[in-house]
Design a protein around this motif. Structure first.
Motif, PDB file in Angstrom:
ATOM      1  N   HIS A  80      52.100  19.573  16.976  1.00 14.67           N
ATOM      2  CA  HIS A  80      51.116  19.173  15.802  1.00 14.67           C
ATOM      3  C   HIS A  80      50.112  19.208  15.651  1.00 14.67           C
ATOM      4  O   HIS A  80      49.535  19.969  14.716  1.00 14.67           O
ATOM      5  N   LYS A  81      49.822  18.479  16.122  1.00 13.15           N
ATOM      6  CA  LYS A  81      48.218  18.057  15.905  1.00 13.15           C
ATOM      7  C   LYS A  81      47.059  18.939  16.864  1.00 13.15           C
ATOM      8  O   LYS A  81      46.148  19.345  16.842  1.00 13.15           O
ATOM      9  N   ALA A  82      47.338  19.986  17.383  1.00 12.23           N
ATOM     10  CA  ALA A  82      46.730  21.044  18.815  1.00 12.23           C
ATOM     11  C   ALA A  82      46.857  21.972  17.866  1.00 12.23           C
ATOM     12  O   ALA A  82      47.738  22.352  17.064  1.00 12.23           O
ATOM     13  N   ILE A 105      45.447  26.443  26.920  1.00 10.21           N
ATOM     14  CA  ILE A 105      44.662  25.819  26.821  1.00 10.21           C
ATOM     15  C   ILE A 105      45.232  24.853  25.636  1.00 10.21           C
ATOM     16  O   ILE A 105      44.717  25.265  24.599  1.00 10.21           O
ATOM     17  N   LYS A 106      45.906  23.758  25.331  1.00  8.74           N
ATOM     18  CA  LYS A 106      45.667  22.538  24.268  1.00  8.74           C
ATOM     19  C   LYS A 106      44.646  22.240  23.908  1.00  8.74           C
ATOM     20  O   LYS A 106      44.876  21.192  24.353  1.00  8.74           O
ATOM     21  N   VAL A 107      43.831  21.838  22.389  1.00  5.04           N
ATOM     22  CA  VAL A 107      43.176  22.282  21.988  1.00  5.04           C
ATOM     23  C   VAL A 107      43.508  20.239  21.077  1.00  5.04           C
ATOM     24  O   VAL A 107      44.311  20.660  20.598  1.00  5.04           O
ATOM     25  N   ILE A 108      43.127  18.996  22.083  1.00  7.42           N
ATOM     26  CA  ILE A 108      43.221  18.011  20.899  1.00  7.42           C
ATOM     27  C   ILE A 108      42.241  16.916  20.436  1.00  7.42           C
ATOM     28  O   ILE A 108      41.729  16.587  21.720  1.00  7.42           O
ATOM     29  N   ASP A 109      42.015  16.187  19.379  1.00  8.95           N
ATOM     30  CA  ASP A 109      41.111  15.961  19.221  1.00  8.95           C
ATOM     31  C   ASP A 109      41.723  13.863  19.826  1.00  8.95           C
ATOM     32  O   ASP A 109      43.719  13.853  19.718  1.00  8.95           O
ATOM     33  N   ARG A 110      40.831  13.336  20.561  1.00 11.96           N
ATOM     34  CA  ARG A 110      41.177  12.076  21.741  1.00 11.96           C
ATOM     35  C   ARG A 110      41.941  11.198  20.387  1.00 11.96           C
ATOM     36  O   ARG A 110      42.386  10.029  20.702  1.00 11.96           O
ATOM     37  N   LEU A 111      41.431  11.347  18.854  1.00 16.43           N
ATOM     38  CA  LEU A 111      41.730  10.037  18.281  1.00 16.43           C
ATOM     39  C   LEU A 111      43.729  10.048  17.590  1.00 16.43           C
ATOM     40  O   LEU A 111      44.414   9.369  18.415  1.00 16.43           O
ATOM     41  N   ASP A 112      43.595  11.785  17.818  1.00 20.22           N
ATOM     42  CA  ASP A 112      45.054  11.600  17.844  1.00 20.22           C
ATOM     43  C   ASP A 112      45.940  12.200  19.220  1.00 20.22           C
ATOM     44  O   ASP A 112      47.165  11.101  19.409  1.00 20.22           O
ATOM     45  N   LEU A 113      45.327  11.710  20.088  1.00 24.66           N
ATOM     46  CA  LEU A 113      45.868  12.096  21.545  1.00 24.66           C
ATOM     47  C   LEU A 113      46.471  10.609  21.920  1.00 24.66           C
ATOM     48  O   LEU A 113      47.343  10.604  22.484  1.00 24.66           O
ATOM     49  N   GLY A 114      45.423  10.153  21.398  1.00 26.83           N
ATOM     50  CA  GLY A 114      45.332   8.095  22.145  1.00 26.83           C
ATOM     51  C   GLY A 114      46.462   7.190  21.020  1.00 26.83           C
ATOM     52  O   GLY A 114      47.434   6.874  21.639  1.00 26.83           O
ATOM     53  N   PRO A 208      37.669  25.503  19.754  1.00 27.68           N
ATOM     54  CA  PRO A 208      38.725  26.178  17.690  1.00 27.68           C
ATOM     55  C   PRO A 208      38.978  23.833  18.198  1.00 27.68           C
ATOM     56  O   PRO A 208      40.249  24.036  19.105  1.00 27.68           O
ATOM     57  N   HIS A 209      39.002  23.274  17.487  1.00 24.00           N
ATOM     58  CA  HIS A 209      39.708  22.425  16.165  1.00 24.00           C
ATOM     59  C   HIS A 209      40.655  22.745  15.211  1.00 24.00           C
ATOM     60  O   HIS A 209      40.266  23.953  15.107  1.00 24.00           O
ATOM     61  N   ARG A 210      40.959  21.740  15.416  1.00 19.20           N
ATOM     62  CA  ARG A 210      42.235  22.571  13.944  1.00 19.20           C
ATOM     63  C   ARG A 210      41.134  22.459  12.506  1.00 19.20           C
ATOM     64  O   ARG A 210      40.531  23.351  11.694  1.00 19.20           O
ATOM     65  N   ASN A 211      39.880  21.566  12.327  1.00 14.58           N
ATOM     66  CA  ASN A 211      38.984  21.501  11.602  1.00 14.58           C
ATOM     67  C   ASN A 211      37.754  21.403  11.741  1.00 14.58           C
ATOM     68  O   ASN A 211      36.965  21.028  10.827  1.00 14.58           O
ATOM     69  N   PHE A 212      37.498  22.130  13.258  1.00 13.65           N
ATOM     70  CA  PHE A 212      36.135  22.064  13.733  1.00 13.65           C
ATOM     71  C   PHE A 212      36.018  22.574  14.953  1.00 13.65           C
ATOM     72  O   PHE A 212      36.565  23.414  14.701  1.00 13.65           O
ATOM     73  N   THR A 213      34.702  23.126  14.651  1.00 11.50           N
ATOM     74  CA  THR A 213      34.400  23.708  16.303  1.00 11.50           C
ATOM     75  C   THR A 213      33.590  22.503  17.493  1.00 11.50           C
ATOM     76  O   THR A 213      32.899  22.625  16.564  1.00 11.50           O
ATOM     77  N   ASN A 214      34.064  22.414  18.629  1.00 13.19           N
ATOM     78  CA  ASN A 214      33.434  21.498  18.881  1.00 13.19           C
ATOM     79  C   ASN A 214      31.934  22.899  20.233  1.00 13.19           C
ATOM     80  O   ASN A 214      32.921  23.277  20.939  1.00 13.19           O
ATOM     81  N   VAL A 215      30.719  22.796  20.211  1.00 14.31           N
ATOM     82  CA  VAL A 215      29.914  23.496  21.273  1.00 14.31           C
ATOM     83  C   VAL A 215      29.120  22.165  22.008  1.00 14.31           C
ATOM     84  O   VAL A 215      28.353  22.257  20.843  1.00 14.31           O
ATOM     85  N   GLY A 216      29.090  22.679  23.145  1.00 14.38           N
ATOM     86  CA  GLY A 216      28.238  21.336  24.044  1.00 14.38           C
ATOM     87  C   GLY A 216      28.179  22.433  24.752  1.00 14.38           C
ATOM     88  O   GLY A 216      28.375  23.250  25.263  1.00 14.38           O
ATOM     89  N   ILE A 217      27.577  21.728  26.100  1.00 14.92           N
ATOM     90  CA  ILE A 217      26.816  21.749  27.129  1.00 14.92           C
ATOM     91  C   ILE A 217      27.174  21.465  28.227  1.00 14.92           C
ATOM     92  O   ILE A 217      27.172  19.660  28.510  1.00 14.92           O
ATOM     93  N   HIS A 218      27.991  21.623  29.630  1.00 18.06           N
ATOM     94  CA  HIS A 218      28.183  20.547  30.755  1.00 18.06           C
ATOM     95  C   HIS A 218      27.470  20.884  31.962  1.00 18.06           C
ATOM     96  O   HIS A 218      26.967  22.138  32.189  1.00 18.06           O
ATOM     97  N   TYR A 219      26.353  20.008  32.876  1.00 14.74           N
ATOM     98  CA  TYR A 219      26.066  20.322  33.407  1.00 14.74           C
ATOM     99  C   TYR A 219      25.412  18.718  34.408  1.00 14.74           C
ATOM    100  O   TYR A 219      25.918  18.097  34.003  1.00 14.74           O
ATOM    101  N   ASN A 220      24.898  19.352  35.730  1.00 17.79           N
ATOM    102  CA  ASN A 220      24.182  18.652  36.662  1.00 17.79           C
ATOM    103  C   ASN A 220      23.343  17.979  36.147  1.00 17.79           C
ATOM    104  O   ASN A 220      21.861  18.441  36.172  1.00 17.79           O
TER     105      ASN A 220
END
Ligand SMILES: Cc1cc2nc3c(=O)[nH]c(=O)nc-3n(C[C@H](O)[C@H](O)[C@H](O)COP(=O)(O)OP(=O)(O)OC[C@H]3O[C@@H](n4cnc5c(N)ncnc54)[C@H](O)[C@@H]3O)c2cc1C
Length: 353
Positions: A80-82, A105-114, A208-220
């Motif tokens: 319900h939070k994803a 892909i289920k996107v879940i806020d880590r506070l909600d998951l924990g 995309p999360h429920r109330n915002f979108t997370n925009v990031g970079i993954h790098y070596n």
């Protein structure tokens, strides 16, 4: 008082009521992330006394985009939070490849998951969770913490990318980095942006999360400095007219060097502490949850063969072979990406018309 503060206060008060004279446990789990809490869940209602130690006040929050794929096995998630997403876009510079995946892909806020994982352990009489307790030093059968010493028969290191348990085992570590901002716009699909020229084998994501979108970079970090990664992310966000709000900035290492899960003196590692995250994508939550479960099953039954973990490691190694191939391509990485995506699409996912 917020609900997660209330939950932690209740857990800590219950600990006081149980009597803090018990300083020896069958199993001590260091770190209450997805790996540690999933490990505790399998040990719930077993004959083992279990102590979970977490250095943070609140269980859950961690720099993470929160995308979970259940391709190996399903998890009990706070659905319900994803945000559940089937439609994705992979951009290779200006070329957009649209996909509909068979598995979301289920996107879940880590506070909600924990918090959801903690609630599932709330009524287990054999499990004690202590927040705000940091493990400072490890010895055979004993950990030293900010709350005194505790004895253990089994020690499980689920303390993430900078694991003290891993350091005690003298294992080397290797990292990629994830950094991001949250933006108020809510997107309808996941975007992965690839550009061999400016990003090498790294990528930019929009989750995309429920109330915002997370925009990031993954790098070596062997190929990018923090400053250049940040500049690249800022340039992308500027082009997309996304506002950079420094208050939402987060960055953290992701550990991908796997050296095993079971070690001498009844010590186990799971999740990022075991180096189980994927070097290619930075994905680590599902790997953490599965390995946490596997380690618990092994503790309960020493004859247990961790076949699910073996499957996971094989999958991770396959993914790393892909990045190994990408890394060896000196020029034309974008053409290679395009060819790879076409082959990948045919095998796993359907292309949208
Ligand atoms: C920016 C970023 C984005 C990411 N996005 C995704 C994604 O979309 N999907 C995905 O699958 N993965 C993602 N990951 C990876 C994912 O966050 C990790 O793989 C996952 O959190 C690993 O879980 P874990 O339980 O092993 O460790 P963690 O979640 O790191 O939990 C470890 C816990 O141990 C505690 N701890 C550490 N040291 C001590 C100590 N000494 N004493 C007591 N407690 C301690 C920490 O406070 C923490 O709560 C991302 C990572 C980053 C950095």
């Amino acid at each position: 008082m917020k609900s997660h503060d209330l939950l932690m206060s209740m857990i800590n008060i219950r600990w006081l009521m149980k009597g803090f004279m018990n300083r020896r446990f069958d199993v001590i789990i260091v770190g209450a992330g997805p790996a540690g809490l999933e490990c505790a869940k399998i040990l719930k209602n077993s004959a083992c006394s279990v102590l979970v130690l977490e250095r943070k006040n609140i269980i859950g929050p961690k720099p993470c985009a929160g995308g979970i794929v259940e391709s190996v096995e399903p998890f009990d998630l706070p659905e319900h939070k994803a945000t559940v997403l089937y439609r994705h876009q992979i951009h290779v510079r200006n070329n957009i490849h649209r996909f509909t995946s068979k598995m979301p892909i289920k996107v879940i806020d880590r506070l909600d998951l924990g918090q959801y994982q903690v609630l599932q352990l709330d009524n287990a009489s054999n499990i004690t969770i202590r927040s705000r307790v940091s493990v400072r030093k490890i010895e055979k059968e004993r950990v030293h913490t900010t709350d005194g010493d505790y004895g253990y028969q089994f020690l499980v290191g689920t303390d993430g990318a900078t694991s003290i348990v891993r350091r005690y085992l003298n294992l080397p570590s290797r990292y990629t980095i994830g950094m991001y901002y949250d933006i108020p716009e809510i997107k309808k699909h996941i975007i992965v942006y690839l550009d061999g020229k400016s990003l090498g084998t790294g990528y930019i994501w929009e989750f995309p999360h429920r109330n915002f979108t997370n925009v990031g970079i993954h790098y070596n970090p062997a190929r990018f400095t923090t400053a250049s990664a940040r500049d690249t992310l800022h340039a992308y966000m500027k082009k997309k007219r996304y506002r950079v709000d420094a208050k939402t900035y987060r960055a953290f290492p992701i550990m991908h060097l796997y050296k095993g899960c079971e070690f001498k003196d009844n010590i186990f590692l799971a999740g990022d502490a075991a180096g189980l995250a994927c070097k290619l994508t930075g994905e680590g939550i599902s790997f953490a949850m599965i390995s946490g479960r596997e380690v618990a099953r092994k503790i309960l039954n020493p004859g247990y063969q961790m076949t699910r973990l073996d499957g996971l490691v094989k999958r991770k190694q396959k993914q790393e072979k892909v990045i190994g191939t990408f890394e060896k391509i000196p020029v034309g990485l974008n053409s290679f990406y395009t060819l790879f995506l076409k082959a990948f699409k045919r095998k796993f996912i359907s292309l949208e018309s």
